[in-house]
Design an enzyme around this catalytic site. Structure first.
Site, PDB file in Angstrom:
ATOM      1  N   HIS A 101      49.343  -8.535  49.042  1.00  0.00           N
ATOM      2  CA  HIS A 101      49.554  -7.811  48.001  1.00  0.00           C
ATOM      3  C   HIS A 101      49.273  -8.440  46.769  1.00  0.00           C
ATOM      4  O   HIS A 101      49.819  -9.265  46.323  1.00  0.00           O
ATOM      5  CB  HIS A 101      50.981  -7.290  48.148  1.00  0.00           C
ATOM      6  CG  HIS A 101      51.262  -6.118  47.107  1.00  0.00           C
ATOM      7  ND1 HIS A 101      50.532  -5.642  46.317  1.00  0.00           N
ATOM      8  CD2 HIS A 101      52.502  -5.410  47.118  1.00  0.00           C
ATOM      9  CE1 HIS A 101      50.953  -4.632  45.584  1.00  0.00           C
ATOM     10  NE2 HIS A 101      52.175  -4.375  45.935  1.00  0.00           N
ATOM     11  N   SER A 111     -11.960 -11.697   9.974  1.00  0.00           N
ATOM     12  CA  SER A 111     -13.026 -10.784   9.907  1.00  0.00           C
ATOM     13  C   SER A 111     -12.651  -9.515  10.014  1.00  0.00           C
ATOM     14  O   SER A 111     -11.806  -8.688   9.601  1.00  0.00           O
ATOM     15  CB  SER A 111     -14.392 -11.400  10.362  1.00  0.00           C
ATOM     16  OG  SER A 111     -15.483 -10.289   9.964  1.00  0.00           O
TER      17      SER A 111
END
Length: 784
Positions: free
Chosen positions: A354, A626
């Protein structure tokens, strides 16, 4: 019948149980009928502080269900000091780790989730304080009462999770004894339905200290006198204390489907109530209270009880509790059906004892796993029914062996009963998830990412993933890759590998192939991203072909540009980039022509940039060499895509009309190359401290190459058709400037570097047509 309402999806689970370090081991034990309740050795008992007098007590029971490593905690991971961890209830510690694991199992990083995440749960009474801290007055005095309270009280277990994981939805501690985590699941579901949060964690923890201590039975109590849980059996003598922790992750079902979460099960309905005073005593259960909560949950789920194929009972194994629970189930189900003995029941307590505050969520996880695997595990220690239980006239019977769970006319459904000492009851109705369609198409290779807070943790994580992939051959590697990238926090120790499929990933991670596995220590702060775009000379046929074939965003951008360019070129650029059949050589020749070279480079670089941005990688700044600067300017908003393509075409055509020329890359600095320049040679580009490009007429370039080579100078001719960035460009400058003046240029929205000045471009430069004319003539100052 209730009006149809939104349902809740369970999308993640994590837990640590007696005999099981994780959910996978938990299922294996359940399936194999493993009883994880055990006896302790004399050494364990004495090490736990159990004295000889207690051991000799006739009512002392040497049994318990222990969770391994309950005394371990990775304090550093959560930013806690050793002292902070030392005074913290182990239940708080473990629940924090399990919450983290549950979110990871669901595939979510709480820091990146776009909604509110809530947390609901609780812990059992703090025996660590009673058995440990209270005996350390020196520690208590050194630390102080306030920090000890924060680490000990039930109130702070859940809010600490929210604090450490940065969860901003409701954060609520639930304290209803054995039904705590079941009630937490119900409250989390309600919070999602009310829109208070968009995801929720629900669960609980119970860790008994000492870990290996046994217990003393009390006459009329609930603890087992023989150290075993015999639920529903004639020989039932009570329950056994167990330690464990678990959390599940919930989302609204519609959201989970929309987000394509891994839906493990669906909560059809749930209910919570209390027995009130209609029972023989405060700790006693009530048939009436349990009947009502079961009936309400069934009504909320709006289903026929005959479609329920399994019930996970509370099943404490007590002579009083078990008969009342079965009587309540019989009473509730009889409102809808008279069918007998059709529904199996069981209880996880026969396996792990339990778990008190974690008992309910343990039962939920067991049931979800049963739905997933379509099997019902055996309930242990059942030989002969408790004579107080009328199974003959009940819809339920105890399932004592591993049973296949066949398909029926409806989806598989189950119920979980959770009862609390004090009378607070919960009932949860579960259903198997809707069919999930196959994952969509994915890339031929996947990027697998791992990260951890230490090198040791990364090694462990790598092994765990390799083991997981080996054990789950049905997984989709693309799904695994996605979850690892989006559902995990990124830590400093990182590892990556690119894999073809699951088998490839498993082998590579197992062997740690150094040629494929990359491991690094990342910086603690994220660095800004800069996009860099190359210039002419880097082009080739089929560049980006695999991306074009596999990446929709890249393909869409290439297609879009090609369609815009078609009126300018009178042909499809894609036929040059990606030629078919025997057209490869022709395409390669065309790609050497300036007109097509510059256009092709622009289009490919633009498509790549848009792909990265679609992946969420956005530049803080850009720089282009460029023609590459046109891509940067376009992305920055100086020109629209249509304007940029028009200008690139015009620029290329003007250049192509000029006499041919050559360019030479030389391994010299700007100062060192100057003596070689003159009337027919210009400095075209400065690409590095000792790397320049010279541009001029073909004869002058040939002479320079010979001169440098004769003097052991390192140089290389470039594959270009013209002498770009030289005075040979002068004849077209005015005409190109006029072309640029046709457009209304805008100030850049993203900073980029000017190759003319070598500095950040100004709004005045970016919008000046003369700048763009000089741009094709001036030296490319890529390195200053």
């Amino acid at each position: 019948m209730h009006k149809e309402v939104e349902q809740i999806a369970i999308i993640g689970m994590a837990g640590r149980f007696p005999g099981a370090r994780n959910v996978a081991e938990f299922w294996q034990n359940l399936k194999d009928g493993v009883e994880s309740i055990r006896s302790f050795t004399q050494e364990e008992l004495k090490a736990s502080g159990i004295d000889d007098r207690t051991l000799k007590e006739p009512n002392f029971v040497n049994a318990g269900a222990v969770m391994d490593d309950a005394d371990c905690f990775d304090a550093k991971f959560f930013g806690l000091s050793v002292r902070e961890a030392e005074i913290m209830d182990p239940q708080h510690r473990v629940l924090l780790e399990v919450a983290w694991e549950a979110l990871e199992n669901a595939g979510y990083d709480s820091e990146r989730f776009g909604g509110l995440i809530g947390v609901f749960g609780g812990v059992a009474p703090n025996t660590y304080f009673q058995q440990n801290l209270v005996r350390r007055p020196d520690l208590l005095q050194t630390v102080g009462r306030y920090p000890v309270m924060l680490g000990s009280e039930k109130d702070y277990a859940i809010t600490r999770i929210s604090f450490k994981l940065n969860l901003t939805g409701p954060s609520i501690s639930v304290n209803t004894a054995c039904s705590t985590s079941g009630v937490a699941v119900h409250l989390a579901s309600q919070s999602l339905l009310l829109g208070e949060c968009d995801m929720a964690l629900a669960g609980g923890a119970r860790i008994m200290v000492p870990l290996h201590g046994g217990y003393l039975c009390e006459e009329g109590g609930i603890l087992s006198t023989d150290g075993r849980v015999r639920a529903f059996d004639a020989g039932a003598k009570g329950t056994v204390v167990g330690s464990g922790a678990a959390m599940i992750v919930l989302k609204r079902l519609s959201d989970a489907i929309s987000d394509r979460d891994n839906i493990l099960a669906v909560i059809k309905g749930s209910a919570v109530n209390n027995d009130g005073s209609l029972k023989i005593g405060f700790p006693a259960p009530s048939v009436q209270g349990q009947t009502l909560v079961i009936s309400e949950a069934l009504a909320m789920a709006d289903i026929d009880p005959e479609t329920i194929g399994y019930i996970e009972a509370h099943g404490t194994g007590t002579a009083l509790g078990d008969p009342i629970e079965v009587a309540a189930l019989t009473s509730a189900f009889s409102k809808w059906t008279r069918k007998k003995g059709y529904c199996p029941i069981g209880t996880v307590k026969t396996n792990i004892g339990h778990l008190d505050a974690a008992a309910g969520v343990a039962g939920v996880i067991k049931t979800v796993l049963s739905l997933k695997h379509r099997q019902i595990p055996p309930s242990l220690n059942f030989n002969k029914a408790n004579p107080q239980i009328d199974f003959d006239n009940s819809p339920v019977y105890v399932n004592t062996h591993l049973s296949e769970w066949p398909a029926g006319k409806t989806p598989r459904r189950a119920a979980v009963t959770v009862l609390g000492l004090g009378g607070t009851n919960a009932q949860i109705i579960l259903e198997e998830p809707p069919e999930k369609g196959p994952s969509g198409p994915s890339r031929p290779h996947q990027l697998v990412l791992l990260s951890a807070k230490s090198a040791a943790a990364l090694r462990g994580l790598t092994k765990n993933l390799a083991d997981h992939l080996k054990e789950q051959p049905e997984l989709n590697l693309a799904d695994v890759s996605y979850t690892l990238q989006t559902g995990r926090q990124a830590f400093s120790h990182r590892r990556m590998v690119v894999c073809r499929d699951l088998a490839d990933a498993t082998v590579t991670l197992e062997t740690m192939d150094s040629t494929r596995v990359r491991t690094s220590l990342a910086e603690t702060t994220e660095r800004d991203v800069v996009f860099m775009f190359s210039g002419q000379g880097s082009q080739y046929v089929n560049m980006g072909l695999e991306l074009y074939q596999t990446e929709p965003v890249f393909r869409e951008e290439i297609d879009r540009c090609s369609e815009i360019l078609q009126p300018y070129l009178s042909r499809d650029l894609r036929q040059i980039l990606y030629p078919e059949g025997n057209n490869l050589e022709e395409a390669a020749q065309m790609l050497q022509q300036t007109l097509f070279t510059q256009i092709a480079l622009f289009v490919i670089e633009y498509g790549l940039a848009k792909l990265w941005m679609d992946w969420g990688v956005h530049p803080k700044a850009m720089v282009g060499h460029s023609i590459g600067e046109y891509v940067a300017a376009c992305l920055a908003g100086v020109f629209s895509l249509e304007e940029a393509l028009s200008l690139v075409v015009a620029r290329s055509r003007l250049m192509q009309k000029l006499p041919g020329g050559s360019m030479l890359a030389v391994c010299l600095s700007e100062e060192e190359i100057q003596p070689f320049l003159g009337e027919n040679l210009c400095l075209a580009a400065i690409n590095g401290p000792a790397l320049c490009t010279v541009s001029g007429d073909c004869e002058a370039i040939e002479n320079l190459e010979k001169e440098l080579s004769d003097n052991n100078g390192d140089c290389r001719p470039l594959h270009t058709s013209h002498a770009f960035h030289s005075k040979m460009m002068d004849p077209i400058l005015d005409e190109f400037a006029e072309t640029v003046r046709q457009f209304r240029l805008q100030s850049p929205r993203i900073p980029f570097l000017s190759h003319v000045s070598g500095n950040w471009i100004s709004a005045e430069q970016a919008t000046d047509p003369t700048y763009w004319a000089n741009h094709l003539r001036q030296t490319v100052r890529f390195s200053c």
